[in-house]
Design an enzyme around this catalytic site. Structure first.
Site, short mmCIF file in Angstrom:
data_model
loop_
_atom_site.label_atom_id
_atom_site.label_comp_id
_atom_site.label_asym_id
_atom_site.label_seq_id
_atom_site.Cartn_x
_atom_site.Cartn_y
_atom_site.Cartn_z
N SER A 61 0.77 -1.07 0.06
CA SER A 61 -0.04 -0.04 0.06
C SER A 61 0.82 1.19 0.12
O SER A 61 1.93 1.35 0.48
CB SER A 61 -0.84 0.10 0.94
OG SER A 61 -1.77 -1.09 1.22
N1 SAM Z 1 -0.41 -5.12 4.21
C1 SAM Z 1 0.27 -5.43 2.76
C2 SAM Z 1 1.77 -4.81 2.84
O1 SAM Z 1 2.09 -4.18 3.80
O2 SAM Z 1 2.43 -5.06 1.94
C3 SAM Z 1 -0.45 -4.98 1.50
C4 SAM Z 1 -1.64 -6.06 1.54
S1 SAM Z 1 -2.32 -6.02 -0.19
C5 SAM Z 1 -2.95 -4.37 -0.30
C6 SAM Z 1 -3.83 -7.06 0.12
C7 SAM Z 1 -3.10 -8.43 0.52
O3 SAM Z 1 -4.51 -9.09 1.09
C8 SAM Z 1 -2.89 -9.20 -0.40
O4 SAM Z 1 -1.65 -9.74 -0.21
C9 SAM Z 1 -3.97 -10.44 -0.50
O5 SAM Z 1 -3.31 -11.52 -1.01
C10 SAM Z 1 -4.24 -10.51 0.70
N2 SAM Z 1 -5.77 -11.00 0.98
C11 SAM Z 1 -6.70 -11.14 0.24
N3 SAM Z 1 -7.78 -11.67 0.82
C12 SAM Z 1 -7.45 -12.16 2.07
C13 SAM Z 1 -7.79 -13.28 3.06
N4 SAM Z 1 -9.20 -13.65 2.97
N5 SAM Z 1 -6.95 -13.49 3.78
C14 SAM Z 1 -5.71 -13.25 3.97
N6 SAM Z 1 -5.38 -12.13 3.15
C15 SAM Z 1 -5.86 -12.03 2.04
#
Ligand code: SAM
Length: 213
Positions: A61
């Protein structure tokens, strides 16, 4: 490139002018080497005012969004925090600087494994990452003082508010798959208090209480 100077510029030019003013949040953002959470070819852009790709169609993000969500959790250092969406592990490292213990869930194994490695190399001992559907929370470690969801949900999952302590804070982007409002939820004795923080665009939260595949 001088990454330390770039990181301080990020705080001075992107965060403080937009109203991030919690000193502990600002110092964590000045400290954590964000460039180590992206692939080498993108490191020169790691301190830019935008999200960046991390593979698997996911993103790290924008720095401002990380700071805003972190500030909303109101961490003083003693908290147990749950993150849904480990991604690169950068947000987890920021949380590790500001709380006692971080539990972070990622559904994509390759991302979780890479994040675990960076977190370990940086020496954080208070971060546990698990590969799972984060919309279900992390029952065995609940209740949490703070929960941060870094992917966008159609609604606030009850599974997560159930795992929040009384007085605990949850931040989550809620809306359509393409456009959301970042919402801060505080769990009070007589119910959930919800406050919109800003408009935003996150990748979808996919799972039992999120979007379909
Ligand atoms: N917090 C992260 C960082 O610091 O890099 C950025 C996260 S990215 C915007 C969103 C993440 O949520 C992705 O890696 C995606 O695979 C994960 N995601 C989506 N649905 C999910 C779920 N049900 N459980 C766990 N992770 C999930």
């Amino acid at each position: 490139m001088n990454f330390d100077a770039a990181r301080n510029r990020m705080v001075d030019e992107q965060l403080i002018p937009r109203g991030i003013n919690e000193p502990r949040v600002l110092s964590a953002m000045r400290k954590v080497p964000r460039h180590l959470f992206v692939e080498e070819a993108l490191q020169d852009r790691a301190y830019g005012d935008y999200a960046l790709p991390i593979g698997e169609k996911q993103t790290i993000s924008q720095p401002y969004m990380v700071a805003l969500m972190t500030e909303a959790l109101e961490l003083s250092g003693s908290e147990i925090v749950l993150e849904i969406g480990t991604g690169s592990g950068y947000q987890a490292a920021i949380l590790a600087e500001l709380s006692r213990q971080v539990y972070s869930i990622e559904r994509i194994a390759s991302l979780a494994l890479r994040a675990r490695k960076v977190i370990e190399v940086l020496g954080y001992k208070n971060v546990d990452i698990k590969i799972y559907d984060g919309t279900l929370g992390w029952e065995e470690k609940a209740p949490f003082d703070g929960i941060i969801v870094t992917a966008s949900a159609p609604d606030i999952p009850k599974s997560l508010t159930d795992q929040l302590k009384l007085g605990g804070r949850l931040v989550i982007p809620v809306g359509t798959r393409h456009f959301q409002t970042l919402i801060k939820v505080v769990k009070k004795k007589d119910g959930l208090v919800k406050m919109p923080l800003t408009e935003c665009v996150f990748v979808p939260l996919i799972g039992a209480y999120g979007w379909g595949e």
